[in-house]
Design a protein around this motif. Structure first.
Motif, PDB file in Angstrom:
ATOM      1  N   HIS A 150     -70.522 -91.122  49.747  1.00  0.00           N
ATOM      2  CA  HIS A 150     -70.250 -92.269  50.083  1.00  0.00           C
ATOM      3  C   HIS A 150     -69.042 -92.638  49.939  1.00  0.00           C
ATOM      4  O   HIS A 150     -68.896 -93.730  51.131  1.00  0.00           O
ATOM      5  CB  HIS A 150     -71.638 -92.877  49.902  1.00  0.00           C
ATOM      6  CG  HIS A 150     -71.649 -94.408  49.901  1.00  0.00           C
ATOM      7  ND1 HIS A 150     -72.350 -94.975  50.869  1.00  0.00           N
ATOM      8  CD2 HIS A 150     -70.877 -95.200  49.482  1.00  0.00           C
ATOM      9  CE1 HIS A 150     -72.086 -96.110  51.040  1.00  0.00           C
ATOM     10  NE2 HIS A 150     -71.669 -96.768  49.926  1.00  0.00           N
ATOM     11  N   LEU A 151     -68.437 -92.016  48.824  1.00  0.00           N
ATOM     12  CA  LEU A 151     -66.773 -92.951  48.963  1.00  0.00           C
ATOM     13  C   LEU A 151     -65.748 -92.098  49.545  1.00  0.00           C
ATOM     14  O   LEU A 151     -64.575 -92.654  49.843  1.00  0.00           O
ATOM     15  CB  LEU A 151     -66.782 -93.232  47.359  1.00  0.00           C
ATOM     16  CG  LEU A 151     -67.149 -93.452  46.009  1.00  0.00           C
ATOM     17  CD1 LEU A 151     -66.684 -93.632  45.043  1.00  0.00           C
ATOM     18  CD2 LEU A 151     -66.946 -95.173  46.648  1.00  0.00           C
ATOM     19  N   MET A 153     -81.851 -97.388  41.837  1.00  0.00           N
ATOM     20  CA  MET A 153     -79.496 -96.913  42.042  1.00  0.00           C
ATOM     21  C   MET A 153     -79.844 -95.748  41.274  1.00  0.00           C
ATOM     22  O   MET A 153     -80.375 -95.833  39.887  1.00  0.00           O
ATOM     23  CB  MET A 153     -79.270 -98.687  41.210  1.00  0.00           C
ATOM     24  CG  MET A 153     -77.738 -98.173  40.895  1.00  0.00           C
ATOM     25  SD  MET A 153     -77.529 -99.982  39.813  1.00  0.00           S
ATOM     26  CE  MET A 153     -77.563-101.503  40.677  1.00  0.00           C
ATOM     27  N   PRO A 154     -78.500 -95.276  41.367  1.00  0.00           N
ATOM     28  CA  PRO A 154     -78.856 -94.322  40.672  1.00  0.00           C
ATOM     29  C   PRO A 154     -77.847 -93.995  39.200  1.00  0.00           C
ATOM     30  O   PRO A 154     -77.683 -95.592  39.319  1.00  0.00           O
ATOM     31  CB  PRO A 154     -77.364 -93.057  41.404  1.00  0.00           C
ATOM     32  CG  PRO A 154     -77.916 -93.899  42.476  1.00  0.00           C
ATOM     33  CD  PRO A 154     -77.484 -95.136  42.808  1.00  0.00           C
ATOM     34  N   LEU A 211     -69.423 -87.946  38.510  1.00  0.00           N
ATOM     35  CA  LEU A 211     -70.646 -89.037  40.217  1.00  0.00           C
ATOM     36  C   LEU A 211     -71.250 -87.557  40.869  1.00  0.00           C
ATOM     37  O   LEU A 211     -70.633 -86.784  41.174  1.00  0.00           O
ATOM     38  CB  LEU A 211     -69.284 -89.910  40.394  1.00  0.00           C
ATOM     39  CG  LEU A 211     -69.198 -91.368  40.648  1.00  0.00           C
ATOM     40  CD1 LEU A 211     -67.781 -91.063  40.671  1.00  0.00           C
ATOM     41  CD2 LEU A 211     -70.094 -91.681  39.405  1.00  0.00           C
ATOM     42  N   LYS A 212     -72.163 -88.468  41.135  1.00  0.00           N
ATOM     43  CA  LYS A 212     -73.443 -87.259  41.513  1.00  0.00           C
ATOM     44  C   LYS A 212     -72.184 -86.950  43.365  1.00  0.00           C
ATOM     45  O   LYS A 212     -72.183 -87.642  43.891  1.00  0.00           O
ATOM     46  CB  LYS A 212     -74.252 -87.261  41.917  1.00  0.00           C
ATOM     47  CG  LYS A 212     -75.803 -87.451  40.444  1.00  0.00           C
ATOM     48  CD  LYS A 212     -75.922 -86.472  39.858  1.00  0.00           C
ATOM     49  CE  LYS A 212     -76.456 -86.812  38.476  1.00  0.00           C
ATOM     50  NZ  LYS A 212     -76.737 -85.324  37.978  1.00  0.00           N
ATOM     51  N   ASP A 252     -73.253 -86.947  46.107  1.00  0.00           N
ATOM     52  CA  ASP A 252     -74.056 -88.393  47.221  1.00  0.00           C
ATOM     53  C   ASP A 252     -73.399 -89.218  46.834  1.00  0.00           C
ATOM     54  O   ASP A 252     -72.647 -90.450  48.351  1.00  0.00           O
ATOM     55  CB  ASP A 252     -75.097 -88.542  47.249  1.00  0.00           C
ATOM     56  CG  ASP A 252     -75.863 -89.160  46.306  1.00  0.00           C
ATOM     57  OD1 ASP A 252     -75.761 -88.005  45.101  1.00  0.00           O
ATOM     58  OD2 ASP A 252     -76.816 -89.892  46.704  1.00  0.00           O
ATOM     59  N   LEU A 253     -73.059 -89.954  45.716  1.00  0.00           N
ATOM     60  CA  LEU A 253     -72.008 -90.434  45.772  1.00  0.00           C
ATOM     61  C   LEU A 253     -70.378 -90.747  45.977  1.00  0.00           C
ATOM     62  O   LEU A 253     -69.772 -91.460  46.668  1.00  0.00           O
ATOM     63  CB  LEU A 253     -72.437 -91.222  43.793  1.00  0.00           C
ATOM     64  CG  LEU A 253     -73.753 -92.194  43.875  1.00  0.00           C
ATOM     65  CD1 LEU A 253     -73.603 -91.795  42.294  1.00  0.00           C
ATOM     66  CD2 LEU A 253     -73.523 -93.303  44.181  1.00  0.00           C
TER      67      LEU A 253
END
Length: 83
Positions: free
Chosen positions: A21-22, A1-2, A14-15, A17-18
């Protein structure tokens, strides 16, 4: 988990990749739901406007409709570099 670091101002970033993802793109918003036990649910905020809201906002601001001849004149003058 980041995990994310919290700045002195209480902000987090937020990175990429997150965000991907959203499905979040620059300029879009994120919503948070507070859950029990100190948890948050993060999701992309989706616009909720309707065409009726859009039309209502612009009601009474429209000019009289142009004729096809007027449209052709505008298009022709723009192509010729005139304004």
């Amino acid at each position: 988990m980041p995990s994310l670091a919290v700045t002195m101002k209480g902000q987090v970033t937020l990175k990429r990749d997150l965000l991907q993802h959203l499905g979040i793109k620059p300029g879009e918003r994120i919503e948070f739901d507070k859950l029990p036990n100190g948890e948050l649910r993060v999701k992309a905020a989706r616009p909720t406007g309707t065409i009726d809201n859009f039309i209502g906002r612009h009601a009474g601001k429209a000019r009289k409709p142009m004729t096809i001849e007027e449209m052709n004149e505008i298009a022709a003058s723009s192509w010729a570099g005139e304004e």
